[in-house]
Design a protein around this motif. Structure first.
Motif, PDB file in Angstrom:
ATOM      1  N   ILE A 187      39.813  27.496  39.646  1.00  0.00           N
ATOM      2  CA  ILE A 187      41.149  27.240  39.925  1.00  0.00           C
ATOM      3  C   ILE A 187      41.831  26.099  39.621  1.00  0.00           C
ATOM      4  O   ILE A 187      43.150  26.088  39.293  1.00  0.00           O
ATOM      5  CB  ILE A 187      40.991  27.263  41.545  1.00  0.00           C
ATOM      6  CG1 ILE A 187      40.433  28.686  42.096  1.00  0.00           C
ATOM      7  CG2 ILE A 187      42.457  26.856  42.389  1.00  0.00           C
ATOM      8  CD1 ILE A 187      41.179  29.569  42.255  1.00  0.00           C
ATOM      9  N   GLU A 188      41.136  25.049  39.556  1.00  0.00           N
ATOM     10  CA  GLU A 188      41.891  23.540  38.834  1.00  0.00           C
ATOM     11  C   GLU A 188      42.134  23.673  37.707  1.00  0.00           C
ATOM     12  O   GLU A 188      43.248  23.403  37.124  1.00  0.00           O
ATOM     13  CB  GLU A 188      40.761  22.423  39.190  1.00  0.00           C
ATOM     14  CG  GLU A 188      40.359  22.084  40.781  1.00  0.00           C
ATOM     15  CD  GLU A 188      39.314  22.921  41.093  1.00  0.00           C
ATOM     16  OE1 GLU A 188      38.726  23.790  40.608  1.00  0.00           O
ATOM     17  OE2 GLU A 188      39.048  22.868  42.480  1.00  0.00           O
ATOM     18  N   SER A 220      45.242  26.116  37.423  1.00  0.00           N
ATOM     19  CA  SER A 220      46.383  25.333  37.916  1.00  0.00           C
ATOM     20  C   SER A 220      47.026  24.085  37.149  1.00  0.00           C
ATOM     21  O   SER A 220      48.155  23.380  37.260  1.00  0.00           O
ATOM     22  CB  SER A 220      46.189  24.811  39.279  1.00  0.00           C
ATOM     23  OG  SER A 220      45.809  25.991  40.289  1.00  0.00           O
ATOM     24  N   THR A 233      38.861  40.369  42.529  1.00  0.00           N
ATOM     25  CA  THR A 233      37.866  40.014  43.248  1.00  0.00           C
ATOM     26  C   THR A 233      37.447  41.048  44.086  1.00  0.00           C
ATOM     27  O   THR A 233      38.321  41.753  44.361  1.00  0.00           O
ATOM     28  CB  THR A 233      37.934  38.752  44.052  1.00  0.00           C
ATOM     29  OG1 THR A 233      36.786  38.617  45.078  1.00  0.00           O
ATOM     30  CG2 THR A 233      39.037  38.623  44.889  1.00  0.00           C
ATOM     31  N   SER A 248      36.173  40.410  47.158  1.00  0.00           N
ATOM     32  CA  SER A 248      35.984  39.733  48.365  1.00  0.00           C
ATOM     33  C   SER A 248      37.425  39.300  48.922  1.00  0.00           C
ATOM     34  O   SER A 248      38.192  38.557  48.527  1.00  0.00           O
ATOM     35  CB  SER A 248      35.222  38.386  48.151  1.00  0.00           C
ATOM     36  OG  SER A 248      35.428  37.538  49.237  1.00  0.00           O
ATOM     37  N   THR A 274      37.987  37.309  51.347  1.00  0.00           N
ATOM     38  CA  THR A 274      38.027  35.927  51.670  1.00  0.00           C
ATOM     39  C   THR A 274      38.200  35.064  50.344  1.00  0.00           C
ATOM     40  O   THR A 274      39.289  34.150  50.311  1.00  0.00           O
ATOM     41  CB  THR A 274      36.648  35.355  52.258  1.00  0.00           C
ATOM     42  OG1 THR A 274      36.290  36.093  53.479  1.00  0.00           O
ATOM     43  CG2 THR A 274      36.912  33.938  52.387  1.00  0.00           C
ATOM     44  N   ARG A 275      37.888  35.370  49.368  1.00  0.00           N
ATOM     45  CA  ARG A 275      38.047  34.856  47.980  1.00  0.00           C
ATOM     46  C   ARG A 275      39.381  34.995  47.573  1.00  0.00           C
ATOM     47  O   ARG A 275      39.937  34.260  46.973  1.00  0.00           O
ATOM     48  CB  ARG A 275      37.209  35.175  46.874  1.00  0.00           C
ATOM     49  CG  ARG A 275      37.139  34.533  45.801  1.00  0.00           C
ATOM     50  CD  ARG A 275      36.141  35.037  44.741  1.00  0.00           C
ATOM     51  NE  ARG A 275      34.889  34.355  45.130  1.00  0.00           N
ATOM     52  CZ  ARG A 275      33.652  34.258  44.667  1.00  0.00           C
ATOM     53  NH1 ARG A 275      33.643  35.706  43.776  1.00  0.00           N
ATOM     54  NH2 ARG A 275      32.615  34.145  44.974  1.00  0.00           N
ATOM     55  N   ARG A 283      42.151  35.565  49.359  1.00  0.00           N
ATOM     56  CA  ARG A 283      43.144  34.515  50.419  1.00  0.00           C
ATOM     57  C   ARG A 283      42.840  33.133  49.721  1.00  0.00           C
ATOM     58  O   ARG A 283      43.875  32.602  49.549  1.00  0.00           O
ATOM     59  CB  ARG A 283      42.887  34.710  51.676  1.00  0.00           C
ATOM     60  CG  ARG A 283      43.280  36.097  52.436  1.00  0.00           C
ATOM     61  CD  ARG A 283      43.292  35.974  53.823  1.00  0.00           C
ATOM     62  NE  ARG A 283      41.637  35.686  54.409  1.00  0.00           N
ATOM     63  CZ  ARG A 283      40.975  36.952  54.411  1.00  0.00           C
ATOM     64  NH1 ARG A 283      41.503  38.063  54.380  1.00  0.00           N
ATOM     65  NH2 ARG A 283      39.654  36.657  55.057  1.00  0.00           N
ATOM     66  N   ARG A 284      41.683  32.848  49.532  1.00  0.00           N
ATOM     67  CA  ARG A 284      41.664  31.474  49.090  1.00  0.00           C
ATOM     68  C   ARG A 284      42.125  31.247  47.789  1.00  0.00           C
ATOM     69  O   ARG A 284      42.925  30.047  47.598  1.00  0.00           O
ATOM     70  CB  ARG A 284      40.242  31.064  48.921  1.00  0.00           C
ATOM     71  CG  ARG A 284      40.035  29.430  48.939  1.00  0.00           C
ATOM     72  CD  ARG A 284      38.301  29.180  48.541  1.00  0.00           C
ATOM     73  NE  ARG A 284      37.599  29.676  47.380  1.00  0.00           N
ATOM     74  CZ  ARG A 284      36.860  30.439  47.258  1.00  0.00           C
ATOM     75  NH1 ARG A 284      36.129  30.802  48.274  1.00  0.00           N
ATOM     76  NH2 ARG A 284      36.240  30.520  45.940  1.00  0.00           N
ATOM     77  N   THR A 285      42.170  32.006  46.759  1.00  0.00           N
ATOM     78  CA  THR A 285      42.577  32.011  45.311  1.00  0.00           C
ATOM     79  C   THR A 285      44.036  32.007  45.436  1.00  0.00           C
ATOM     80  O   THR A 285      44.707  31.281  44.707  1.00  0.00           O
ATOM     81  CB  THR A 285      42.153  33.163  44.543  1.00  0.00           C
ATOM     82  OG1 THR A 285      40.476  33.091  44.282  1.00  0.00           O
ATOM     83  CG2 THR A 285      42.412  33.013  43.263  1.00  0.00           C
ATOM     84  N   ALA A 303      46.076  30.969  47.774  1.00  0.00           N
ATOM     85  CA  ALA A 303      46.502  29.880  48.427  1.00  0.00           C
ATOM     86  C   ALA A 303      46.338  28.554  47.593  1.00  0.00           C
ATOM     87  O   ALA A 303      47.222  27.639  47.373  1.00  0.00           O
ATOM     88  CB  ALA A 303      45.511  29.398  49.883  1.00  0.00           C
ATOM     89  N   GLU A 304      45.179  28.425  46.574  1.00  0.00           N
ATOM     90  CA  GLU A 304      44.878  27.417  45.794  1.00  0.00           C
ATOM     91  C   GLU A 304      45.443  27.342  44.496  1.00  0.00           C
ATOM     92  O   GLU A 304      45.764  26.462  43.942  1.00  0.00           O
ATOM     93  CB  GLU A 304      43.302  27.377  45.685  1.00  0.00           C
ATOM     94  CG  GLU A 304      42.810  27.032  46.859  1.00  0.00           C
ATOM     95  CD  GLU A 304      41.174  26.787  46.821  1.00  0.00           C
ATOM     96  OE1 GLU A 304      40.537  26.968  45.762  1.00  0.00           O
ATOM     97  OE2 GLU A 304      40.538  26.725  47.912  1.00  0.00           O
TER      98      GLU A 304
END
Length: 81
Positions: A3-4, A7, A19, A21, A23-24, A26-28, A30-31
Motif C-alpha cells: 500500500i505504501e 501510494s 481480493t 476479503s 475486510t482487506r 475496505r482497508r485497501t 481507505a489506505e
C-alpha cells in the motif's frame, strides 16, 4: 508495504486491487492514495460519479456533486465480490 509503495507514486488518478476479503478491500480503499479505487473490477467511470486524481494527476473532481467541491480529497471505490 505494498500500500505504501503504491501510494508513494507522484501520480494518483486510479488504483486497483483484487481480493476475496471484504475486510482487506475496505482497508485497501481507505489506505490507497488515489482519486479512484477499483476492487475486483477495472470499471470505474460513470457520468454521475466523481472523476479525478491526487498529486500530479490533478486536484478536484469532475462530475457528480463532488465536482463543486474541488478542494476536497474525495475517493471513489467500487468493490465487486
Amino acid at each position: 508495504m505494498r500500500i505504501e509503495r503504491a501510494s508513494a507514486s507522484v501520480m494518483g488518478l486510479s488504483a486497483y486491487a483484487f481480493t476475496r476479503s471484504p475486510t482487506r478491500a475496505r482497508r485497501t480503499v481507505a489506505e490507497l492514495k488515489a482519486g479512484m479505487v477499483g476492487v475486483n473490477s477495472f470499471a470505474l467511470a460513470a457520468s454521475e460519479a466523481p472523476f479525478g486524481g491526487t498529486n500530479f494527476s490533478g486536484m478536484g473532481r469532475e462530475g457528480g456533486v463532488e465536482g463543486i467541491r474541488d478542494c476536497l480529497d474525495v475517493k471513489l471505490a467500487q468493490v465487486v465480490f
